[in-house]
Design an enzyme around this catalytic site. Structure first.
Site, PDB file in Angstrom:
ATOM      1  N   SER A 252      -5.150  -0.099  -3.313  1.00 39.08           N
ATOM      2  CA  SER A 252      -4.855   0.970  -4.253  1.00 39.08           C
ATOM      3  C   SER A 252      -3.403   0.882  -4.669  1.00 39.08           C
ATOM      4  CB  SER A 252      -5.087   2.323  -3.586  1.00 39.08           C
ATOM      5  OG  SER A 252      -4.141   2.476  -2.543  1.00 39.08           O
ATOM      6  N   LYS A 253      -3.156   1.325  -5.907  1.00 39.62           N
ATOM      7  CA  LYS A 253      -1.795   1.138  -6.398  1.00 39.62           C
ATOM      8  C   LYS A 253      -0.811   2.102  -5.766  1.00 39.62           C
ATOM      9  CE  LYS A 253      -2.625   3.419 -10.805  1.00 39.62           C
ATOM     10  NZ  LYS A 253      -2.866   3.185 -12.207  1.00 39.62           N
ATOM     11  N   ARG A 254      -1.321   3.092  -5.063  1.00 35.06           N
ATOM     12  CA  ARG A 254      -0.392   3.970  -4.339  1.00 35.06           C
ATOM     13  C   ARG A 254       0.266   3.224  -3.178  1.00 35.06           C
ATOM     14  NH1 ARG A 254      -2.483   7.418  -1.275  1.00 35.06           N
ATOM     15  NH2 ARG A 254      -4.623   6.833  -1.748  1.00 35.06           N
ATOM     16  N   LYS A 255      -0.499   2.296  -2.590  1.00 33.60           N
ATOM     17  CA  LYS A 255       0.023   1.633  -1.397  1.00 33.60           C
ATOM     18  C   LYS A 255       0.498   0.211  -1.660  1.00 33.60           C
ATOM     19  CE  LYS A 255      -2.699   4.301   1.851  1.00 33.60           C
ATOM     20  NZ  LYS A 255      -3.788   4.274   2.819  1.00 33.60           N
ATOM     21  N   MET A 256       0.055  -0.353  -2.772  1.00 33.43           N
ATOM     22  CA  MET A 256       0.324  -1.769  -3.012  1.00 33.43           C
ATOM     23  C   MET A 256       0.636  -1.949  -4.482  1.00 33.43           C
ATOM     24  SD  MET A 256      -0.644  -3.927  -0.563  1.00 33.43           S
ATOM     25  CE  MET A 256      -0.797  -5.369  -1.561  1.00 33.43           C
TER      26      MET A 256
END
Ligand code: GLU
Length: 504
Positions: A252-256
């Site tokens: 997910s773009k929140r984490k990566m």
């Protein structure tokens, strides 16, 4: 039978690494089988539609070299390839299912459905549509529809039993029919749901292998019912494991960082990215980690795809990239990749050998194309700043630099061996450690302490630039190495002297 694969991204935002991952295996299978790889745009979710997205996905596929055989841009026999241009087809197919009794029009309002959900909750019953519209007689459905009453079209699905299907990677998958819940096929606004559109398109486009991410497994049982309702042959299903964040959750773009464009912009090479992505779902029969797209195509068989939980690790990606920069690409190939970055940074050169020597000397020290641009700055800019560590080295080295300036200027035959001999003899004559002389010289030539070997620098820069740079450093030393922070600079240079004294 011609193998036909497809990638069907939704144009909702930044082109995603998951699209490259799924696209890769679809492309590879089609190539291997001499088949066709289709690019289809699933753009029926108008709320999430992003008008730039299509062109950006296409450009990322092109960058990666995963060029489709058919798609909105290049056309093909089975178009149109944007779902928003196929609305009539979906409506016609939904009507076919109405006529055969596999689907029905369902007139519940939002309030009706909310009340149903509340009631289910109250009684602790499973949530979801309960099939109440099935019993409305066909004539009544048609009458209400003709009178303009808003409705959806639903697939009639069994309440009990299970649906089984084969997945080439996972084997037999079973899904309880109680979860299907007469899914909507055509929405109130006349747009199809993903389920209707994907099945109609995959069939009409002749798709033989549906290779997609595992998050779609839960939809596949429903799709099987649709294929059966139309009396169509099933394609082969392959659900690839989703890429994971380092904590193993779904990427997910929140984490990566999941944006393909950003990897390109950081100077990750497309072949390194593809090679890395390939290793997340596939292993070479001989265990090799590094291989080209062509080698992957040559050896590819579906059965070797793995159903593991692949973690997308940026450090590992950079490691792959470094391997391509340092070893796999030839110097000329590498130079072609680096050149546009240098031009964009405003670097210019007349002598091609100078440019190639720079690439060659920097390549063992780089992980991305951007590292080249950053590290090469002093090769193209004579007025580079002196970094703090470099200033410390310079501040105690005036005599060495003066001596070397004189000796180098007298060197008649100036090449790698002769500058190296000169340095060695000079260091011996001074009876000091190598570093005491070489570090300040490196600082004078580059403004940094982290840079290639001094003999390499002396040779690549050439006599004239070298003398000019040593002269400039001596001027700076004479001027007290002023910088923007005189107070701080004095403190650090005092410390630098003490440290140099202690190790010298
Ligand atoms: N539009 C879906 C996606 O964005 C495609 C799913 C499929 O391949 O069936 O991933």
């Amino acid at each position: 039978m011609t193998v036909v694969t497809r990638i069907a991204p939704s144009p909702t935002g930044d082109p995603h690494v998951g699209t490259a991952y799924v696209g890769l295996f679809n492309y590879v299978l089609a190539q291997k089988a001499g088949g066709r790889f289709i690019f289809r745009l699933e753009d029926t979710d108008r709320n999430r539609y992003n008008p730039d997205s299509e062109a950006r996905i296409v450009s990322m596929l092109r960058w990666l070299g995963l060029t489709p055989d058919e798609g909105p841009e290049m056309g093909g026999d089975r178009g149109p390839y944007r779902q928003s241009e196929r609305l009539d087809l979906y409506r016609q197919h939904a009507e076919m299912l109405l006529a055969s009794g596999h689907a029905y029009r369902s007139f519940e309002t939002t309030e009706d459905l909310e009340a149903m959900a509340r009631e289910q909750k109250w009684h602790g019953r499973p949530q979801g549509y309960d099939g109440r519209g099935r019993s409305v007689p066909r004539e009544e459905q048609e009458r209400r529809a003709s009178a303009g009453e808003a409705h959806v079209i639903r697939l009639r699905t069994p309440d009990d039993g299970e649906t089984t299907f084969k997945d080439s990677v996972r084997g037999t998958i079973r899904w309880p029919n109680s979860e299907l819940r007469d899914t909507v096929l055509l929405k109130r606004d006349g747009y199809p749901t993903y389920h209707l559109a994907v099945v109609v398109d995959d069939h009409l486009m002749g798709v033989t292998h549906v290779i997609r991410a595992e998050e779609w497994i839960s939809s596949t049982a429903l799709h099987i019912h649709l294929y059966r309702a139309f009396d169509w042959d099933l394609p082969l299903f392959v659900h690839l494991p989703l890429l994971r964040n380092p904590d193993k959750s779904k990427i997910s773009k929140r984490k990566m960082n999941t944006s393909l464009e950003s990897y390109r912009d950081q100077g990750i090479l497309p072949e390194a990215l593809l090679n890395y992505l390939a290793t997340l779902g596939w292993s070479m029969p001989d265990g090799r980690e590094f291989f080209s797209l062509k080698e992957l195509v040559d050896t590819f068989i579906l059965e070797r795809l793995s159903a593991g939980e692949p973690v997308f690790d940026i450090k590992k990606l950079r490691h792959f990239n470094a391997k391509y920069l340092r070893e796999i690409l030839s110097l000329d190939e590498l130079a072609d990749r680096v050149e546009p970055h240098f031009r964009a940074a405003g670097y210019s050169w007349d002598d091609e050998d100078y440019f190639l020597d720079i690439i060659d000397v920097l390549r063992p020290r780089t992980e991305t194309l951007n590292d080249f641009t950053e590290q090469a700055r002093y090769f193209f800019d004579n007025d580079f700043p002196y970094q703090e560590e470099a200033r410390k080295r310079l501040s105690s080295a005036q005599k060495y630099l003066e001596d070397l300036e004189r000796q180098l200027s007298m060197l008649e035959f100036y090449d790698y061996d002769s500058v190296e001999d000169l340095l060695r003899e000079y260091v011996q004559s001074q009876a000091v450690g190598m570093g005491k002389v070489l570090q300040p010289l490196r600082a004078a030539l580059t403004g940094r302490t982290q840079a290639p070997g001094v003999s390499d620098l002396l040779t690549i820069l050439g006599k004239q630039r070298v003398l000019q740079r040593i002269g400039r450093a001596l001027n700076a030393i004479n001027a007290g190495l002023p910088d923007d922070h005189p107070q701080k600079e004095k403190e650090t240079s005092d410390k630098g002297e003490r440290r140099a004294g202690a190790t010298g």
